[in-house]
Design an enzyme around this catalytic site. Structure first.
Site, PDB file in Angstrom:
ATOM      1  N   GLU A 124       0.850  -1.183   0.000  1.00  0.00           N
ATOM      2  CA  GLU A 124       0.000   0.000   0.000  1.00  0.00           C
ATOM      3  C   GLU A 124       0.891   1.239   0.000  1.00  0.00           C
ATOM      4  O   GLU A 124       1.859   1.266   0.760  1.00  0.00           O
ATOM      5  CB  GLU A 124      -0.920   0.049   1.223  1.00  0.00           C
ATOM      6  CG  GLU A 124      -1.927   1.195   1.119  1.00  0.00           C
ATOM      7  CD  GLU A 124      -2.932   1.220   2.280  1.00  0.00           C
ATOM      8  OE1 GLU A 124      -2.786   0.421   3.225  1.00  0.00           O
ATOM      9  OE2 GLU A 124      -3.831   2.053   2.207  1.00  0.00           O
ATOM     10  N   ASN A 268      -2.329  -6.324   5.286  1.00  0.00           N
ATOM     11  CA  ASN A 268      -2.325  -7.366   4.249  1.00  0.00           C
ATOM     12  C   ASN A 268      -3.194  -8.549   4.668  1.00  0.00           C
ATOM     13  O   ASN A 268      -3.114  -9.016   5.792  1.00  0.00           O
ATOM     14  CB  ASN A 268      -0.895  -7.865   4.026  1.00  0.00           C
ATOM     15  CG  ASN A 268       0.114  -6.750   4.017  1.00  0.00           C
ATOM     16  OD1 ASN A 268       0.024  -5.854   3.208  1.00  0.00           O
ATOM     17  ND2 ASN A 268       1.033  -6.780   4.966  1.00  0.00           N
ATOM     18  N   GLU A 301      -5.475  -2.939  12.547  1.00  0.00           N
ATOM     19  CA  GLU A 301      -5.157  -3.784  11.374  1.00  0.00           C
ATOM     20  C   GLU A 301      -6.111  -4.965  11.299  1.00  0.00           C
ATOM     21  O   GLU A 301      -6.565  -5.343  10.220  1.00  0.00           O
ATOM     22  CB  GLU A 301      -3.707  -4.265  11.424  1.00  0.00           C
ATOM     23  CG  GLU A 301      -2.662  -3.169  11.561  1.00  0.00           C
ATOM     24  CD  GLU A 301      -2.816  -2.018  10.598  1.00  0.00           C
ATOM     25  OE1 GLU A 301      -3.298  -2.224   9.468  1.00  0.00           O
ATOM     26  OE2 GLU A 301      -2.470  -0.875  10.989  1.00  0.00           O
TER      27      GLU A 301
END
Ligand code: TRP
Ligand code: ZN
Length: 889
Positions: A124, A268, A301
Site C-alpha cells: 500500500e 495485508n 489492522e
C-alpha cells in the site's frame, strides 16, 4: 528518483480498468540481492474489442513477456520507465511476465525490501508495482496463488496471504512454500515474508464454532515479548464478533514484526506486517502508553479485515472509507477495553480518558493540517503523490466523521447500517458515497426529515468549522434561547478563490449546570432533558429551552460530539465550576484546558495575578476522591506546546515554551505539598501490574514528580534518581530519566543517560526512546543533535531511529528548532532522507509547511529554508508536492 513535471490526479478522472483479472499466480525466487518474480494472470477485456493492456511497474528489470503462451519480441510491447503496455488481439488473454527486483538496494521500504536478515513487502498504496508488472490499483481484485522459493538456511520461514497449501524441500538447499488466498483482493493487500522467526501460536474458536490459528512472528529471541500482542489480537477477534457481529474469515491470521517500517502497520490479508514498535512489549522495556498504542494498532489492522479488505476502496480518493471507519473502530475497541469490568460513572470516565487522548491528537495534528497548505477534505479532490495523503485528516478527522454518524444514528441503527453496507458491498471496491447510502437507508426509516444529505458535505469540505454559541436567558420566563452559528471559511488551496462554504450538519451535545455545579434540567420541545444533541444544519439556528430555574452554566460540545472549534466566552469562575462539577468527563476536562490555555496565553503579569483560581481548581480536583488516577492525570496536565502554538496568532514558539515553563513552575510550587503527597500515595510497591488502574497511578505519580521538579523542589531530583534506579518497569524508569534530563545538573543528567544506554543498548525500541528524550531536552541544540547522529547506534535508514531523533527534535523541541540553525538542519535532513526514503522525507518536509502562520522573522527564515529545498533538482515527487504546495500559498 523522478524529475519529471508534477502530475495532478483528479477525483473526476476515474476510469474503470478495461480488463477483468480474476486469478493471479506469482512465483518468487527470493534472494536479498536479486529476486526473480514471475507473474501470470488472465485478463479478460470488459468490452468487445480489446484495448491496450497497460500495467504498472517501477524499478523492475524486465526479463520476458508472453501473451497467450507466445514469448513476445520487444517490438510487440512497449516498456517505459513506469509502465508496460501489451496489445492483445483477443478479449481473453493469458499474460506471463518475468522480472527482477533488488531488495537489498531498496531503501524506500516500499515493494520487496530487506530488514535485518529478513525479507518483507509493503504494497500500500503503490508498492506492488515495485514487485511485478500489474494494474496496481485498488479496484482490480483477484485471488492470489503464490509460490515462494528460497535458500532454506537463509529463509526457513516463507509466508504469504491466506492458507498454506504445501511446503517442500527442493534440491541444493532450497525449499518452497505455496500459499493461496481465496478472497479476491487488490494488489495493495499482497504480502510476503521470508526469514527466521520465533513464532507464538494460539488456536481459538470463532463465534461460529470453527477453529482459527493466530500467530505472532518476531525476531529470534523476542518470543517473550509477543504475549501482549497475542492477547490484543485475540481480544480484537472477540470484540469484532461481539460489537460488530463480524467474524474472522480465515483459518489462519498472522502478524509479523519488522524493525524497518515506514508507518505503524499494514493490514495485508491474513498476513499483517507491523512496525516492531507496535508488536513487541515487555514491562521492563515498554511504557504504559506503548502498551495502549500496541492494542490500538493491532485492533486497527485486524478490523481492516472487514473494513478495508472484504470491502475495499474503488480508488485512493476513497481512502477514508477504510481508514476513518477503521480508526473509529479501533478507538471504540480501546475504549471498550479500558471500560471493561467497570460500570456507571467509572466506565464513563475510563472511556473519557481515551476520548481525551484521541481529541488531543486531533487538535495537535489534524487541526493545523486543516488550516495549512495541505488542507483537504476527508475525501480529497486531487493529489500528486498518494502516499502524502495518509494524513491526520483522512485518518483522525475521518474517524470523527464516522463518530458523528454513530451519534446521529445511535449504536443500534449504526450497526444496522453496517450490516446494510456489507450486504450490499461485500467483495467489492466501493466509494464513501456507497457507505453513506447504506447508512442513509437506515436513517431515513425514522421519518422524512431524517437524511444524511447535508451531512455528506463533511466529505467535500476541508477546514475546521467554528461554532459560535449565544445564550439569551430570560429571568422572568425562566427560559433561554441557545443560538448556534457556524462558520466554514475557505482554507488551504480554497483561499485562492476565497469563499465561505455551505453549512455542515453538526451534532452539538449540550448540558447545563446551575451555579452550585449541579445538573440543571431543561425542557425542549416538550420534553425534559439533562443532556441533548442539537442538530445544527443551517448557518444559524436557535433552540428555545424552558423550565430553567436559574441562569445556566453551559457545558458545551460534550464528548467532543463534532470536530469543530467552539466560540463562547465563559468567565474563569464558570470554567472553574465546570472543571470541578461537570458530570460529563470530557467537557469537564475541556473546561480545565480552556482555563489553563487562557492563563498560558495571557500577558505574563495578568496571568500571574490570576494564579489563585488555577491553584484552587487544581486543589479541588486533587481532593476529589471520585476521580480515577488516569483521569486526574489528564485533567491536571497542561496542553501540549504544539496545541498552544496553534492558538497564538501569529505563531510565537518561544513565548509558548516560556509560558508553559513558568506555569509548570508556579503550579509546582503553589501545590508542592499536594504533589508530594500524590507522589507518595500512588507509589506502588511489590510486583509490577499492567492493568489500567495501575497504569493510571503511574501516570499521576509521574505527573506529580514532574511538577515538583519543575518547581525546583529540592527533594524532586532525589526522588527521580531513586525511581530511575529502582524502577521495575519502563514507564517509571523513563519518566524518571525524563525528569533528570530536563532538570538535573549536566553531570547527573549525563551519567543517567549513559547508565540507561548501557542497560538497554541491545533493545532498539528502548534506544529509540533514549534518542527521543535527548532530542526534546531543553538544552539540546542542532550541534547536540548532529553529535547524536554520529553515535554508532544512529542510522538514517531506519525510520524509527530517524523519527526518534530528527523528527522529535524538529517537531517537539520548539525552543531549539526555531532558530536559523534549526531551520537549516531541518532542510538538510529532508534532503538527506529524500535520497533514501521519499515517504519519510515528505513527512519531515511537512513539519514546516505552516511557515506562513509564524511571526516575523521566523516566517521569512522558514520560507528561505523551504526555497532552498525547492531549488534542488533531484527532489522526489513526494517532497516536491509538499514543498511546492507550501510555497504557493
Ligand atoms: N493501511 C495502513 C494502515 O492504516 C497504513 C499504511 C499505508 C502503510 N501506507 C503504508 C504502512 C505504507 C506502511 C507503509 O494501517
Ligand atoms: Zn488503516
Amino acid at each position: 528518483m523522478r524529475t519529471d513535471s508534477p502530475v495532478t490526479i483528479s477525483r473526476y478522472d476515474y476510469q474503470p480498468y478495461p480488463y477483468d483479472i480474476q486469478a493471479v499466480e506469482l512465483q518468487f525466487d527470493l534472494d536479498s540481492e536479486s529476486s526473480q518474480v514471475l507473474i501470470r494472470f488472465e485478463a479478460h477485456s470488459k468490452g468487445p474489442t480489446p484495448t491496450p493492456l497497460i500495467l504498472d511497474g517501477e524499478e523492475l528489470k524486465l526479463l520476458s513477456v508472453s501473451l497467450n503462451g507466445v514469448l513476445l519480441p520487444t517490438t510487440d510491447f512497449k516498456a517505459e520507465e513506469n509502465s508496460l503496455t501489451l496489445y492483445p488481439k483477443q478479449t481473453k488473454n493469458i499474460v506471463e511476465i518475468v522480472s527482477v527486483c533488488k531488495p537489498a538496494l531498496n531503501t524506500t521500504l516500499m515493494g520487496l525490501y530487506v530488514s535485518g536478515a529478513h525479507l518483507f513487502t509493503q504494497c500500500e498504496a503503490q508498492g506492488f508495482r515495485r514487485i511485478a508488472y500489474f494494474p496496481d490499483r485498488p479496484d482490480v481484485m483477484a485471488t492470489y496463488k503464490v509460490v515462494l522459493r528460497a535458500k532454506k538456511a537463509h529463509y526457513p520461514i516463507l509466508l504469504s496471504n491466506g492458507n498454506l497449501l504445501a511446503s517442500e524441500d527442493l534440491e541444493a538447499g532450497y525449499h518452497q512454500a505455496i500459499w493461496e488466498d481465496p478472497f479476491p483482493k487488490p494488489s495493495y493487500l499482497f504480502a510476503l515474508v521470508a526469514g527466521d522467526f520465533d513464532v507464538r501460536s494460539k488456536e481459538i474458536q470463532k463465534a461460529s464454532g470453527a477453529k482459527a490459528l493466530l500467530q505472532v512472528y518476531s525476531d529470534k529471541g523476542d518470543y517473550a515479548n509477543t504475549e501482549w500482542a497475542m492477547q490484543c489480537l485475540e481480544n480484537s477477534v472477540r470484540w469484532d464478533e461481539q460489537r460488530f457481529g463480524l467474524e474472522l474469515d480465515l483459518d489462519r491470521f498472522m502478524i509479523v514484526a519488522a524493525h524497518d517500517f515506514n508507518m505503524g502497520a499494514m493490514e495485508n490479508k491474513g498476513l499483517n506486517i507491523f512496525n516492531a514498535a507496535y508488536v513487541l512489549a515487555h514491562p521492563s522495556t515498554t511504557t504504559d502508553s506503548s502498551y495502549q498504542a500496541i492494542e490500538a494498532v493491532i485492533g486497527h489492522e485486524y478490523f481492516h479485515n472487514w473494513t478495508g479488505n472484504r470491502v475495499t476502496c474503488k480508488d485512493w480518493f476513497q481512502l477514508s472509507l477504510k481508514e476513518g471507519l477503521t480508526v473509529f473502530r479501533d478507538q471504540e475497541f480501546s475504549a471498550d477495553m479500558q471500560a471493561q469490568g467497570l460500570d456507571g460513572v467509572e466506565a464513563l470516565s475510563a472511556r473519557a480518558v481515551k476520548r481525551i487522548d484521541d481529541v488531543s491528537i486531533l487538535r495537535s495534528a489534524q487541526f493545523p493540517e486543516d488550516a495549512g497548505p495541505m488542507a483537504h477534505p476527508i475525501r480529497p479532490e486531487s493529489y500528486e503523490e498518494i502516499s502524502n495523503f495518509y494524513t491526520a485528516t483522512i485518518y483522525e478527522k475521518g474517524a470523527e466523521v464516522i463518530r458523528m454518524l454513530h451519534t446521529l444514528l445511535g449504536e443500534q441503527d449504526f450497526q444496522a447500517g453496517m450490516r446494510e453496507y456489507f450486504a450490499r458491498h461485500d467483495g467489492q471496491a466501493v466509494s464513501c458515497d456507497d457507505f453513506l447510502d447504506a447508512l442513509d437507508t437506515i436513517y431515513r426509516q425514522r421519518g422524512p426529515e431524517y437524511t444524511l444529505e447535508t451531512f455528506r458535505r463533511w466529505y467535500e469540505q476541508a477546514g475546521t468549522p467554528t461554532v459560535a454559541v449565544q445564550l439569551d436567558y430570560d429571568e422572568t420566563q425562566r427560559s433561554a434561547t441557545v443560538t448556534l452559528t457556524q462558520r466554514n471559511p475557505a482554507v488551504g488551496i480554497e483561499t485562492r478563490h476565497a469563499h465561505e462554504k455551505p453549512p455542515l450538519h453538526i451534532p452539538f451535545r449540550l448540558g447545563m449546570l446551575n451555579a452550585q455545579g449541579q445538573t440543571q434540567a431543561f425542557s425542549l420541545d416538550g420534553q425534559t432533558h439533562t443532556d441533548v444533541i442539537l442538530n445544527l444544519q443551517q448557518s444559524s439556528q436557535s433552540w428555545h429551552l424552558s423550565d430553567l430555574r436559574e441562569r445556566p452554566v453551559l457545558s458545551l460540545l460534550r464528548q467532543f460530539s463534532a470536530p469543530i472549534k467552539v466560540e463562547y466566552y465563559r468567565s474563569d469562575a464558570e470554567l472553574s465550576l465546570l472543571a470541578q462539577h461537570d458530570p460529563e468527563p470530557f467537557a469537564r476536562w475541556e473546561a480545565m484546558q480552556l482555563l489553563l490555555t487562557r492563563h498560558l496565553l495571557a500577558a505574563e503579569h495578568s496571568a500571574r495575578q490570576n494564579r489563585p483560581v488555577l491553584l484552587q481548581t487544581f486543589l479541588a480536583l486533587i481532593q476529589d476522591k471520585t476521580l480515577s488516577p488516569a483521569y486526574l492525570a489528564r485533567i491536571l496536565s497542561l496542553p501540549s506546546e504544539r496545541e498552544l502554538l496553534e492558538q497564538t496568532r501569529p505563531m510565537n514558539p518561544q513565548r509558548v515554551v516560556q509560558a508553559k515553563r513558568t506555569l509548570q513552575q508556579d503550579l509546582g510550587l503553589g501545590l508542592a505539598p499536594y504533589w508530594q503527597e500524590l507522589y507518595q500515595y500512588h507509589q506502588q510497591s511489590g510486583a509490577y501490574q499492567s492493568d489500567a488502574l495501575s497504569a493510571g497511578k503511574r501516570a499521576l505519580k509521574n505527573l506529580a514528580l514532574n511538577y515538583l521538579a519543575a518547581a525546583g523542589v529540592s527533594t524532586a531530583l532525589q526522588l527521580a534518581l531513586r525511581q530511575f534506579n529502582d524502577a521495575n518497569n519502563m514507564t517509571d524508569q523513563l519518566a524518571a530519566l525524563s525528569v533528570l534530563v530536563h532538570y538535573a545538573p549536566p553531570e547527573h543528567k549525563q551519567a543517567a543517560l549513559e547508565q540507561f544506554y548501557t542497560q538497554w543498548q541491545h533493545k532498539p525500541l528502548v534506544i529509540d526512546r533514549w534518542f527521543s528524550l535527548q532530542a526534546c531536552a531543553p538544552d539540546t541544540d542542532t550541534e547536540k543533535v548532529r553529535g547524536l547522529m554520529l553515535h554508532p547506534a544512529f542510522t538514517l535508514r531506519n525510520p524509527n531511529r530517524a523519527r526518534s531523533l530528527i523528527f522529535q527534535f524538529c517537531i517537539n523541541n520548539l525552543g531549539a528548532v526555531h532558530t536559523q540553525a534549526g531551520y537549516s538542519f531541518w532542510a538538510e535532513q529532508v534532503l538527506a532522507l529524500d535520497k533514501l526514503n521519499p515517504e519519510i522525507a515528505a513527512r519531515l518536509a511537512r513539519v514546516f509547511d505552516n511557515w506562513a502562520r509564524f511571526e516575523l522573522p521566523i516566517q521569512s527564515e522558514l520560507k528561505a529554508a523551504l526555497e532552498h529545498i525547492a531549488a534542488q533538482t533531484q527532489l522526489s515527487a513526494n517532497v516536491r508536492e509538499i514543498i511546492l504546495k507550501a510555497l504557493t500559498l
